[in-house]
Design a protein around this motif. Structure first.
Motif, PDB file in Angstrom:
ATOM      1  N   GLY A   8       0.754  -1.403   0.032  1.00 39.81           N
ATOM      2  CA  GLY A   8      -0.801   0.115  -0.074  1.00 39.81           C
ATOM      3  C   GLY A   8       0.794   1.450   0.173  1.00 39.81           C
ATOM      4  O   GLY A   8       1.892   0.875  -0.976  1.00 39.81           O
ATOM      5  N   LYS A  35      -3.207   4.085  -7.460  1.00 39.84           N
ATOM      6  CA  LYS A  35      -3.908   4.316  -8.098  1.00 39.84           C
ATOM      7  C   LYS A  35      -4.960   5.565  -6.924  1.00 39.84           C
ATOM      8  O   LYS A  35      -5.823   6.510  -6.849  1.00 39.84           O
ATOM      9  CB  LYS A  35      -5.249   3.457  -8.218  1.00 39.84           C
ATOM     10  CG  LYS A  35      -5.767   3.232 -10.057  1.00 39.84           C
ATOM     11  CD  LYS A  35      -6.934   2.124  -9.566  1.00 39.84           C
ATOM     12  CE  LYS A  35      -6.785   1.938 -10.947  1.00 39.84           C
ATOM     13  NZ  LYS A  35      -8.400   1.005 -11.885  1.00 39.84           N
ATOM     14  N   VAL A  48       1.983  -2.369  -8.900  1.00 40.78           N
ATOM     15  CA  VAL A  48       1.819  -3.432  -9.501  1.00 40.78           C
ATOM     16  C   VAL A  48       0.439  -3.731  -9.327  1.00 40.78           C
ATOM     17  O   VAL A  48      -0.559  -2.911  -8.449  1.00 40.78           O
ATOM     18  CB  VAL A  48       2.879  -4.574  -8.962  1.00 40.78           C
ATOM     19  CG1 VAL A  48       2.701  -4.471  -7.477  1.00 40.78           C
ATOM     20  CG2 VAL A  48       2.401  -5.864 -10.005  1.00 40.78           C
ATOM     21  N   TYR A 129     -16.957  -6.573   4.605  1.00 37.62           N
ATOM     22  CA  TYR A 129     -15.347  -5.841   5.081  1.00 37.62           C
ATOM     23  C   TYR A 129     -14.954  -6.488   6.274  1.00 37.62           C
ATOM     24  O   TYR A 129     -14.043  -6.695   6.465  1.00 37.62           O
ATOM     25  CB  TYR A 129     -15.389  -4.212   5.034  1.00 37.62           C
ATOM     26  CG  TYR A 129     -14.439  -3.321   5.791  1.00 37.62           C
ATOM     27  CD1 TYR A 129     -13.138  -3.226   4.776  1.00 37.62           C
ATOM     28  CD2 TYR A 129     -14.286  -3.362   7.120  1.00 37.62           C
ATOM     29  CE1 TYR A 129     -12.633  -2.248   6.239  1.00 37.62           C
ATOM     30  CE2 TYR A 129     -13.561  -2.603   7.450  1.00 37.62           C
ATOM     31  CZ  TYR A 129     -11.963  -2.383   6.862  1.00 37.62           C
ATOM     32  OH  TYR A 129     -11.321  -2.156   7.490  1.00 37.62           O
ATOM     33  N   ILE A 156     -10.781   6.049  12.338  1.00 37.91           N
ATOM     34  CA  ILE A 156      -9.175   7.108  12.235  1.00 37.91           C
ATOM     35  C   ILE A 156      -9.675   8.205  11.860  1.00 37.91           C
ATOM     36  O   ILE A 156     -10.821   8.404  11.014  1.00 37.91           O
ATOM     37  CB  ILE A 156      -8.343   6.700  11.267  1.00 37.91           C
ATOM     38  CG1 ILE A 156      -8.332   5.035  12.022  1.00 37.91           C
ATOM     39  CG2 ILE A 156      -6.882   6.586  11.302  1.00 37.91           C
ATOM     40  CD1 ILE A 156      -6.890   3.778  10.163  1.00 37.91           C
TER      41      ILE A 156
HETATM   42  N1  LIG Z   1     -10.227   4.516   7.499  1.00 39.89           N
HETATM   43  C1  LIG Z   1     -10.709   3.904   8.700  1.00 39.89           C
HETATM   44  O1  LIG Z   1     -11.252   4.863   9.536  1.00 39.89           O
HETATM   45  C2  LIG Z   1     -10.512   2.855   9.188  1.00 39.89           C
HETATM   46  C3  LIG Z   1     -10.772   1.765  10.297  1.00 39.89           C
HETATM   47  C4  LIG Z   1      -9.900   0.578  10.463  1.00 39.89           C
HETATM   48  C5  LIG Z   1      -8.750   0.277  10.128  1.00 39.89           C
HETATM   49  N2  LIG Z   1      -8.751   0.789   8.678  1.00 39.89           N
HETATM   50  C6  LIG Z   1      -7.351  -0.004   8.258  1.00 39.89           C
HETATM   51  O2  LIG Z   1      -6.790   1.184   7.712  1.00 39.89           O
HETATM   52  C7  LIG Z   1      -6.494   1.035   6.760  1.00 39.89           C
HETATM   53  C8  LIG Z   1      -6.907   1.995   6.247  1.00 39.89           C
HETATM   54  O3  LIG Z   1      -5.186   2.394   4.690  1.00 39.89           O
HETATM   55  P1  LIG Z   1      -4.979   3.582   4.096  1.00 39.89           P
HETATM   56  O4  LIG Z   1      -5.262   5.127   4.805  1.00 39.89           O
HETATM   57  O5  LIG Z   1      -3.009   3.332   3.446  1.00 39.89           O
HETATM   58  O6  LIG Z   1      -5.901   3.004   2.691  1.00 39.89           O
HETATM   59  P2  LIG Z   1      -6.458   2.121   1.635  1.00 39.89           P
HETATM   60  O7  LIG Z   1      -7.458   2.490   0.890  1.00 39.89           O
HETATM   61  O8  LIG Z   1      -7.187   0.729   2.569  1.00 39.89           O
HETATM   62  O9  LIG Z   1      -5.173   1.075   1.259  1.00 39.89           O
HETATM   63  C9  LIG Z   1      -5.259   0.171  -0.187  1.00 39.89           C
HETATM   64  C10 LIG Z   1      -4.490   0.247  -0.274  1.00 39.89           C
HETATM   65  O10 LIG Z   1      -3.789  -1.069  -0.868  1.00 39.89           O
HETATM   66  C11 LIG Z   1      -3.191  -0.304  -2.629  1.00 39.89           C
HETATM   67  N3  LIG Z   1      -4.462  -1.706  -3.856  1.00 39.89           N
HETATM   68  C12 LIG Z   1      -5.812  -1.904  -3.237  1.00 39.89           C
HETATM   69  N4  LIG Z   1      -5.687  -2.464  -4.284  1.00 39.89           N
HETATM   70  C13 LIG Z   1      -4.650  -2.700  -5.198  1.00 39.89           C
HETATM   71  C14 LIG Z   1      -4.500  -3.580  -6.132  1.00 39.89           C
HETATM   72  N5  LIG Z   1      -4.858  -4.168  -6.996  1.00 39.89           N
HETATM   73  N6  LIG Z   1      -3.553  -3.495  -6.286  1.00 39.89           N
HETATM   74  C15 LIG Z   1      -2.037  -3.321  -5.721  1.00 39.89           C
HETATM   75  N7  LIG Z   1      -2.422  -1.846  -4.447  1.00 39.89           N
HETATM   76  C16 LIG Z   1      -3.778  -2.222  -4.573  1.00 39.89           C
HETATM   77  C17 LIG Z   1      -3.560   0.877  -2.988  1.00 39.89           C
HETATM   78  O11 LIG Z   1      -3.395   1.524  -3.806  1.00 39.89           O
HETATM   79  P3  LIG Z   1      -3.487   1.715  -4.671  1.00 39.89           P
HETATM   80  O12 LIG Z   1      -4.976   2.475  -5.217  1.00 39.89           O
HETATM   81  O13 LIG Z   1      -2.810   2.871  -4.836  1.00 39.89           O
HETATM   82  O14 LIG Z   1      -3.074   0.462  -5.615  1.00 39.89           O
HETATM   83  C18 LIG Z   1      -3.657   1.837  -1.139  1.00 39.89           C
HETATM   84  O15 LIG Z   1      -2.575   2.342  -0.956  1.00 39.89           O
HETATM   85  C19 LIG Z   1      -6.979  -0.217   5.826  1.00 39.89           C
HETATM   86  O16 LIG Z   1      -6.294  -1.414   6.325  1.00 39.89           O
HETATM   87  C20 LIG Z   1      -7.705   0.317   6.621  1.00 39.89           C
HETATM   88  O17 LIG Z   1      -8.483  -1.645   6.779  1.00 39.89           O
HETATM   89  C21 LIG Z   1      -9.440   1.975   8.458  1.00 39.89           C
END
Ligand SMILES: NC(=O)c1ccc[n+]([C@@H]2O[C@H](COP(=O)([O-])OP(=O)(O)OC[C@H]3O[C@@H](n4cnc5c(N)ncnc54)[C@H](OP(=O)(O)O)[C@@H]3O)[C@@H](O)[C@H]2O)c1
Length: 337
Positions: A8, A35, A48, A129, A156
């Protein structure tokens, strides 16, 4: 200096984590499509799509001190941990408190029952989820013989929150235009709380716990405070004294207002049923024992106001549009007469 791989790193938390790790002098590589956002500057990038074959080929040639996995897709979680675990000294899966099967009881520890794990062969949808995160946790732990760390964040918050859930109230309260509709907790079967962890404190905790080689599961949550206190912190951060129109949560369903997120919603407000009495009151005992440091809520709200565009009537990812708020203010006032 540690060699850190973030699966990520182009979205909110991953990017914050990558920046903190680099600032601390570590070598950071981010693996993603690019993305959700650009790759962070000054770090190595493996561009990738994880849906494709051989997605981890660019990462298997190195030895990693720490791998941080952020996915919600069990198929990605399985392929990554199988390919990279032999190359990783320590593994963190960033999960969620949504993995818990029950949200009705406050203060339950990490050993509470989890949702049935979604299999890596099953299709992920946003409705699944919690099950999907549970499946990803299971895969990390099973593949590494429990030598992994599972971090379960609650809500968060902070500057840059793409969901708008934690930015709505401080931005709205800082907006000088017109009275502000603010929830009054009169309809819940329990006392509503807010438990928001600042994204920067969460990133620091993940990094510290990972580099310390912690294993097992830990809730990474904010301090639980009553909803009214959280709203007061937002008002104080806003340094404004807008006219407040109390909105009774007991009328929410009849008025077609949703809790939590989405359009025509009241962010930070939970559903009224007793099933949610523990949702924003997770145990933080283990995280505190491990050294979690949390800034005051008011500071998070202040930084949101300083960093974000003003609310100015625009629709965030969560909250009320100017038109919806105006209509609900009319309803609230007519009932108060
Ligand atoms: N927001 C909240 O309140 C909350 C609460 C509890 C837990 N969480 C967790 O906290 C974390 C938040 O992470 P985050 O803010 O960095 O956002 P995220 O959207 O969960 O991050 C996903 C990452 O995975 C990558 N990704 C998605 N599909 C992909 C694919 N097919 N190939 C390669 N890479 C892929 C995305 O990058 P690209 O799209 O650039 O590929 C992105 O960098 C997550 O694990 C979420 O479940 C969030």
């Amino acid at each position: 200096m540690a060699n850190i791989l973030i699966l990520g790193g182009t979205a909110w938390l991953g990017r914050t984590l990558a920046a903190q790790a680099m600032e601390a002098g570590h070598a950071v590589t981010c693996l993603a499509r690019g993305k959700s956002g650009d790759f962070p500057k000054g770090m190595a990038a493996i561009e990738v799509d994880r849906d494709g074959d051989g997605a981890y080929a660019g990462a298997v040639s190195q030895q990693w001190d720490l791998v941080v996995e952020l996915t919600r897709m069990p198929a990605h979680a399985r392929a990554a941990v199988e390919a990279l675990s032999p190359r990783a000294r320590h593994w963190i899966f960033v999960s969620s408190c949504s993995v818990y099967a029950d949200h009705s009881t406050p203060e339950v520890p990490e050993e509470a029952e989890l949702l049935e794990p979604l299999e890596s062969t099953e299709t992920y949808t946003p409705e699944l989820y919690g099950q999907a995160k549970s499946g990803c946790e299971w895969l990390a732990m099973a593949t590494r013989g429990n030598a992994a760390l599972v971090v379960r964040p609650g809500l968060i918050g902070g500057p840059g929150d793409p969901s708008g859930r934690t930015t709505y109230w401080p931005l709205r309260l800082a907006d000088p235009r017109g009275p502000v509709l603010v929830p009054l907790d009169d309809g819940s079967a329990y006392r509503q709380h807010v438990q928001l962890i600042d994204v920067r404190d969460l990133a620091a905790f993940i990094l510290d716990a990972g580099l310390a080689g912690r294993t097992g599961a830990v809730n990474a949550v904010g301090q639980a405070v009553p909803l009214q206190d959280a709203l007061l912190a937002a008002r104080e951060a806003a340094h404004a004294n807008p006219q407040i129109v109390p909105y009774r949560l007991s009328t929410m369903v009849a008025d077609g207002v949703s809790p939590w997120s989405g359009p025509r919603s009241l962010p930070l407000v939970l559903p009224l049923e007793a099933d949610y009495a523990g949702f924003a009151r997770r145990s933080d005992a283990r995280a505190l024992e491990w050294g979690l440091e949390r800034r005051p809520l008011e500071e998070t709200f202040r930084d949101i106001i300083a960093c974000e565009e003003p609310w100015a009537g625009r629709q965030l990812g969560a909250g009320l549009s100017a038109a919806d708020e105006g209509q609900l203010i009319d309803i609230a006032r007519s009932k108060a007469v």
